[in-house]
Design a protein around this motif. Structure first.
Motif, PDB file in Angstrom:
ATOM      1  N   LYS A   1       7.037   7.006   5.735  1.00 53.78           N
ATOM      2  CA  LYS A   1       7.139   5.963   4.703  1.00 53.78           C
ATOM      3  C   LYS A   1       7.155   6.594   3.316  1.00 53.78           C
ATOM      4  O   LYS A   1       7.957   6.230   2.457  1.00 53.78           O
ATOM      5  CB  LYS A   1       5.985   4.969   4.840  1.00 53.78           C
ATOM      6  N   TYR A   2       6.268   7.574   3.079  1.00 51.68           N
ATOM      7  CA  TYR A   2       6.227   8.238   1.770  1.00 51.68           C
ATOM      8  C   TYR A   2       7.539   8.965   1.472  1.00 51.68           C
ATOM      9  O   TYR A   2       7.962   9.026   0.315  1.00 51.68           O
ATOM     10  CB  TYR A   2       5.070   9.227   1.696  1.00 51.68           C
ATOM     11  N   THR A   3       8.185   9.557   2.476  1.00 51.73           N
ATOM     12  CA  THR A   3       9.422  10.316   2.209  1.00 51.73           C
ATOM     13  C   THR A   3      10.542   9.415   1.725  1.00 51.73           C
ATOM     14  O   THR A   3      11.460   9.884   1.048  1.00 51.73           O
ATOM     15  CB  THR A   3       9.903  11.107   3.450  1.00 51.73           C
ATOM     16  N   THR A   4      10.488   8.131   2.047  1.00 52.04           N
ATOM     17  CA  THR A   4      11.535   7.205   1.600  1.00 52.04           C
ATOM     18  C   THR A   4      11.228   6.594   0.235  1.00 52.04           C
ATOM     19  O   THR A   4      12.086   5.940  -0.338  1.00 52.04           O
ATOM     20  CB  THR A   4      11.729   6.070   2.622  1.00 52.04           C
ATOM     21  N   MET A   5      10.035   6.824  -0.282  1.00 51.42           N
ATOM     22  CA  MET A   5       9.624   6.209  -1.549  1.00 51.42           C
ATOM     23  C   MET A   5      10.012   7.078  -2.743  1.00 51.42           C
ATOM     24  O   MET A   5      10.015   8.299  -2.660  1.00 51.42           O
ATOM     25  CB  MET A   5       8.108   5.963  -1.547  1.00 51.42           C
ATOM     26  N   LYS A   6      10.328   6.407  -3.854  1.00 53.73           N
ATOM     27  CA  LYS A   6      10.613   7.084  -5.110  1.00 53.73           C
ATOM     28  C   LYS A   6       9.422   6.874  -6.044  1.00 53.73           C
ATOM     29  O   LYS A   6       8.571   6.006  -5.797  1.00 53.73           O
ATOM     30  CB  LYS A   6      11.869   6.490  -5.742  1.00 53.73           C
ATOM     31  N   ILE A   7       9.377   7.662  -7.122  1.00 60.41           N
ATOM     32  CA  ILE A   7       8.322   7.473  -8.114  1.00 60.41           C
ATOM     33  C   ILE A   7       8.372   6.036  -8.606  1.00 60.41           C
ATOM     34  O   ILE A   7       9.445   5.496  -8.865  1.00 60.41           O
ATOM     35  CB  ILE A   7       8.465   8.485  -9.264  1.00 60.41           C
ATOM     36  N   SER A   8       7.225   5.408  -8.689  1.00 61.05           N
ATOM     37  CA  SER A   8       7.020   4.017  -9.108  1.00 61.05           C
ATOM     38  C   SER A   8       7.196   2.999  -7.991  1.00 61.05           C
ATOM     39  O   SER A   8       6.935   1.830  -8.193  1.00 61.05           O
ATOM     40  CB  SER A   8       7.904   3.632 -10.301  1.00 61.05           C
ATOM     41  N   ASP A   9       7.660   3.394  -6.800  1.00 56.08           N
ATOM     42  CA  ASP A   9       7.692   2.469  -5.669  1.00 56.08           C
ATOM     43  C   ASP A   9       6.260   2.205  -5.212  1.00 56.08           C
ATOM     44  O   ASP A   9       5.410   3.097  -5.266  1.00 56.08           O
ATOM     45  CB  ASP A   9       8.455   3.064  -4.478  1.00 56.08           C
ATOM     46  N   THR A  10       6.001   0.993  -4.744  1.00 53.48           N
ATOM     47  CA  THR A  10       4.695   0.663  -4.183  1.00 53.48           C
ATOM     48  C   THR A  10       4.886  -0.114  -2.881  1.00 53.48           C
ATOM     49  O   THR A  10       5.839  -0.878  -2.746  1.00 53.48           O
ATOM     50  CB  THR A  10       3.848  -0.187  -5.156  1.00 53.48           C
ATOM     51  N   VAL A  11       3.973   0.122  -1.937  1.00 53.30           N
ATOM     52  CA  VAL A  11       4.030  -0.553  -0.639  1.00 53.30           C
ATOM     53  C   VAL A  11       2.615  -0.927  -0.225  1.00 53.30           C
ATOM     54  O   VAL A  11       1.727  -0.075  -0.193  1.00 53.30           O
ATOM     55  CB  VAL A  11       4.651   0.369   0.437  1.00 53.30           C
ATOM     56  N   GLN A  12       2.399  -2.202   0.095  1.00 50.33           N
ATOM     57  CA  GLN A  12       1.119  -2.654   0.635  1.00 50.33           C
ATOM     58  C   GLN A  12       1.066  -2.259   2.107  1.00 50.33           C
ATOM     59  O   GLN A  12       1.963  -2.602   2.873  1.00 50.33           O
ATOM     60  CB  GLN A  12       0.984  -4.167   0.484  1.00 50.33           C
ATOM     61  N   THR A  13       0.038  -1.491   2.507  1.00 54.85           N
ATOM     62  CA  THR A  13      -0.034  -1.014   3.883  1.00 54.85           C
ATOM     63  C   THR A  13      -1.443  -0.564   4.225  1.00 54.85           C
ATOM     64  O   THR A  13      -2.348  -0.618   3.382  1.00 54.85           O
ATOM     65  CB  THR A  13       0.977   0.147   4.105  1.00 54.85           C
TER      66      THR A  13
END
Length: 157
Positions: A47-59
Motif C-alpha cells: 500500500k505504501y509503495t503506491t502512495m505519493k507524498i501527501s496521500d493519506t489512507v485510513q487503515t
C-alpha cells in the motif's frame, strides 16, 4: 434456590476469569477498535509503495515494534515487510506507548501517509531514540518517510 445461587456465582467467576485472560492478551491504547481485518506487514508495504507524498489512507495493520521514543513513548517505528519502517505517531499526543515494547507485535489503527521529513525532524527523532552525537550529525538531507498517525493501538503480549 441454593443451587441457582451457586450456579450464578460460578458463572460470574468464569466470565470474570475469561475477561481477565482476554485483557492480558492485549493492552489497548487510544480509541477502542477491533484488530480483525488488519493488513499484514506485506500488504501495508505494498500500500505504501503506491502512495505519493501527501496521500493519506485510513487503515489498520499488524507489525512488530522496532523502536520506541525513549523520552516519553510518544512515537514508535513499526517494521514493514520490505525492511522499511513506518514512523507511528499518536493523534493529538492523546496517548503514549510503554518504552520497553521493542520486538512486540502491535496493531495500529489510523491514517497512513507518506511525507518528506526535514533534517531537523530527523535529528529530533534521533535524539529521542538516544542516538549518539556522531550519528545525529550525519543526518544532512530530507528523506521520504512512511508515516502513520495512530488513533488507537493494540499491544499483543
Amino acid at each position: 434456590m441454593k443451587r441457582i445461587n451457586i450456579f450464578i456465582i460460578v458463572s460470574l467467576l468464569v466470565v470474570i476469569g475469561h475477561a481477565q485472560e482476554t485483557q492480558t492478551e492485549r493492552a489497548a491504547f487510544g480509541i477502542a477498535f477491533q484488530g480483525e481485518g488488519s493488513l499484514t506487514q506485506m500488504e501495508m508495504s505494498k500500500k505504501y509503495t503506491t502512495m505519493k507524498i501527501s496521500d493519506t489512507v485510513q487503515t489498520k495493520f499488524v507489525g512488530v515494534v522496532k523502536e520506541v521514543c525513549q523520552a516519553k513513548g510518544c512515537w514508535m517505528k513499526v517494521a514493514l515487510d520490505d525492511g522499511e519502517v513506518a514512523m507511528v505517531r499518536f493523534k493529538d499526543y492523546g496517548f503514549f506507548m510503554p518504552k520497553d515494547i521493542a520486538g512486540k507485535e502491535v496493531v495500529v489503527n489510523g491514517l497512513a501517509f507518506v511525507e518528506e521529513m526535514s533534517v531537523d525532524d530527523q535529528r529530533h527523532y534521533a535524539e529521542d531514540a538516544g542516538k549518539s552525537v556522531d550519528e545525529i550529525a550525519k543526518i544532512n538531507q530530507p528523506k521520504r518517510t512512511l508515516g502513520f498517525e495512530a488513533d488507537g493501538v493494540l499491544l499483543k503480549d
